[in-house]
Design a protein around this motif. Sequence first.
Motif, PDB file in Angstrom:
ATOM      1  N   ALA A 115       0.414  -1.376  -0.160  1.00 57.59           N
ATOM      2  CA  ALA A 115      -0.445  -0.335   0.188  1.00 57.59           C
ATOM      3  C   ALA A 115       0.521   1.167   0.360  1.00 57.59           C
ATOM      4  O   ALA A 115       1.980   1.452   0.561  1.00 57.59           O
ATOM      5  CB  ALA A 115      -0.657  -0.020   1.993  1.00 57.59           C
ATOM      6  N   ALA A 116       0.715   2.471  -0.796  1.00 60.15           N
ATOM      7  CA  ALA A 116       1.400   3.384  -0.815  1.00 60.15           C
ATOM      8  C   ALA A 116       0.506   5.062  -0.630  1.00 60.15           C
ATOM      9  O   ALA A 116      -0.644   4.299  -0.732  1.00 60.15           O
ATOM     10  CB  ALA A 116       2.087   3.907  -2.332  1.00 60.15           C
TER      11      ALA A 116
ATOM     12  N   TYR B 161       5.197  10.809   2.384  1.00 56.00           N
ATOM     13  CA  TYR B 161       4.765   9.243   1.928  1.00 56.00           C
ATOM     14  C   TYR B 161       5.227   8.271   2.713  1.00 56.00           C
ATOM     15  O   TYR B 161       6.546   8.040   2.926  1.00 56.00           O
ATOM     16  CB  TYR B 161       5.601   9.207   0.867  1.00 56.00           C
ATOM     17  CG  TYR B 161       5.262  10.437  -0.512  1.00 56.00           C
ATOM     18  CD1 TYR B 161       4.175  10.652  -1.543  1.00 56.00           C
ATOM     19  CD2 TYR B 161       5.539  11.821  -0.530  1.00 56.00           C
ATOM     20  CE1 TYR B 161       3.710  11.320  -2.820  1.00 56.00           C
ATOM     21  CE2 TYR B 161       4.993  12.889  -1.619  1.00 56.00           C
ATOM     22  CZ  TYR B 161       4.262  12.546  -2.486  1.00 56.00           C
ATOM     23  OH  TYR B 161       3.858  13.774  -2.732  1.00 56.00           O
ATOM     24  N   ARG B 162       4.089   7.269   2.529  1.00 57.07           N
ATOM     25  CA  ARG B 162       3.939   6.236   3.392  1.00 57.07           C
ATOM     26  C   ARG B 162       4.221   5.035   2.203  1.00 57.07           C
ATOM     27  O   ARG B 162       3.804   5.003   1.206  1.00 57.07           O
ATOM     28  CB  ARG B 162       3.393   6.015   4.237  1.00 57.07           C
ATOM     29  CG  ARG B 162       2.881   6.810   5.331  1.00 57.07           C
ATOM     30  CD  ARG B 162       1.930   6.725   6.079  1.00 57.07           C
ATOM     31  NE  ARG B 162       1.689   7.926   6.930  1.00 57.07           N
ATOM     32  CZ  ARG B 162       0.876   7.283   8.216  1.00 57.07           C
ATOM     33  NH1 ARG B 162      -0.449   6.457   7.860  1.00 57.07           N
ATOM     34  NH2 ARG B 162       0.488   8.525   9.068  1.00 57.07           N
ATOM     35  N   ILE B 163       5.663   3.907   2.474  1.00 51.76           N
ATOM     36  CA  ILE B 163       4.393   2.726   1.988  1.00 51.76           C
ATOM     37  C   ILE B 163       4.724   1.468   3.017  1.00 51.76           C
ATOM     38  O   ILE B 163       5.541   1.128   4.005  1.00 51.76           O
ATOM     39  CB  ILE B 163       5.765   2.237   1.254  1.00 51.76           C
ATOM     40  CG1 ILE B 163       6.345   2.912   0.021  1.00 51.76           C
ATOM     41  CG2 ILE B 163       6.333   0.840   0.978  1.00 51.76           C
ATOM     42  CD1 ILE B 163       5.246   3.297  -1.334  1.00 51.76           C
TER      43      ILE B 163
ATOM     44  N   THR C 198       8.382   5.447   5.432  1.00 51.03           N
ATOM     45  CA  THR C 198       8.136   6.788   5.302  1.00 51.03           C
ATOM     46  C   THR C 198       9.332   7.118   4.252  1.00 51.03           C
ATOM     47  O   THR C 198      10.599   6.740   4.440  1.00 51.03           O
ATOM     48  CB  THR C 198       7.700   7.991   6.639  1.00 51.03           C
ATOM     49  OG1 THR C 198       8.793   8.090   7.240  1.00 51.03           O
ATOM     50  CG2 THR C 198       6.441   7.496   7.212  1.00 51.03           C
ATOM     51  N   ASP C 199       8.586   8.140   3.787  1.00 48.93           N
ATOM     52  CA  ASP C 199      10.082   9.083   2.439  1.00 48.93           C
ATOM     53  C   ASP C 199      10.466   9.721   3.568  1.00 48.93           C
ATOM     54  O   ASP C 199      10.964  10.468   3.433  1.00 48.93           O
ATOM     55  CB  ASP C 199       9.406   9.321   1.416  1.00 48.93           C
ATOM     56  CG  ASP C 199      10.709   9.781   0.470  1.00 48.93           C
ATOM     57  OD1 ASP C 199      11.478   9.704   0.668  1.00 48.93           O
ATOM     58  OD2 ASP C 199       9.946  10.854  -0.389  1.00 48.93           O
ATOM     59  N   GLU C 200      11.786   8.641   4.458  1.00 45.86           N
ATOM     60  CA  GLU C 200      12.438   9.874   5.376  1.00 45.86           C
ATOM     61  C   GLU C 200      13.677  10.657   4.127  1.00 45.86           C
ATOM     62  O   GLU C 200      14.292  12.103   4.796  1.00 45.86           O
ATOM     63  CB  GLU C 200      12.835   9.196   6.669  1.00 45.86           C
ATOM     64  CG  GLU C 200      13.674   8.049   6.383  1.00 45.86           C
ATOM     65  CD  GLU C 200      13.971   6.733   7.534  1.00 45.86           C
ATOM     66  OE1 GLU C 200      14.669   6.409   7.362  1.00 45.86           O
ATOM     67  OE2 GLU C 200      12.830   6.783   7.656  1.00 45.86           O
TER      68      GLU C 200
END
Length: 264
Positions: A182-183, A190-192, A205-207
């Motif tokens: 799941a995105a 932004y998370r995956i 997360t898109d750290e």
Amino acid sequence: MVTIQNYVRVKNLEEAYTLNQKKGSMILGGMLWTKMQDRTIQTAIDLCELGLDRIDENADAFFIGAMVSLREIELHEGLYAYTQGAVRDALKDIVGVQFRNLATVGGSIWGRFGFSDVLTMFLAMDTYVELFQGGIIPLQEFAEKKPDRDVLVRLIVKKTPGVYAYASVRNQRTDFPVLACAAANVSGTYRISVGARPGKAICITDEEGFLTDGITEERAKQFAKWVETKIPTAGNHRGSAAYRTRLTGALCYRLTKKIGEEQA
Ligand SMILES: Cc1cc2nc3c(=O)[nH]c(=O)nc-3n(C[C@H](O)[C@H](O)[C@H](O)COP(=O)(O)OP(=O)(O)OC[C@H]3O[C@@H](n4cnc5c(N)ncnc54)[C@H](O)[C@@H]3O)c2cc1C
């Protein structure tokens, strides 16, 4: 085969919690997972009279009772609109309609199953779990906890502005997923979330800020490559670790692009 010695339809959550403290007691969801086991249940605790089979919503959140079926979540218009259809995409391949009419969200989340599409999807959202004794805690924290003897009352999904997308790879349409993904862009982050690794879903997360300046072809590729390095995978009879890692990158890339298109 499961043998039940005593069956109790509890009148309130306190009764459910008290009964559940005894060894040999068990709370019943849809019993679809439980019935696959070979065991004796001393006291089966049924929550069906507690009104937990409802999805309520207000301006801030969805409140999903533990006894709500996966099918009700799949068909819920509010969740469909809020997630741009991602929740429906996550649930539609779980076995079949009759199955999803019986399987509960409480049993699905409580089980913290590695293969769970349900956990994978809700982890990508701003989701909390309400426990009778443990209070309201983030789903992420709940997923990391060892199962105890508490009662899961409901899921709370905050309506934090978000864009969502979901995909899974299955060897056969209704089989367990080989990988689930799941995105999301939740309030600019932004998370995956990746499940069926085959371990329990992990959400990152898109750290590094790959997508901070917007989603382009190149940034989606870079983000997906980075996610591949961050998500541990393992092999089993459905697929090898290397295959799952490739799938992680491929699904992450596709879903990130989908989110970019949705945002445009
Ligand atoms: C053959 C098969 C295929 C499946 N395929 C998939 C799939 O592809 N993707 C996927 O995501 N899922 C899949 N599942 C899992 C399924 O969707 C459900 O998550 C699972 O059956 C548990 O839900 P249930 O309502 O049947 O729970 P139950 O079996 O009734 O309960 C499961 C556990 O949760 C506990 N529990 C239930 N409710 C509560 C509560 N309110 N508080 C505290 N504890 C509670 C029970 O005591 C038990 O330990 C599959 C299951 C089966 C049997």
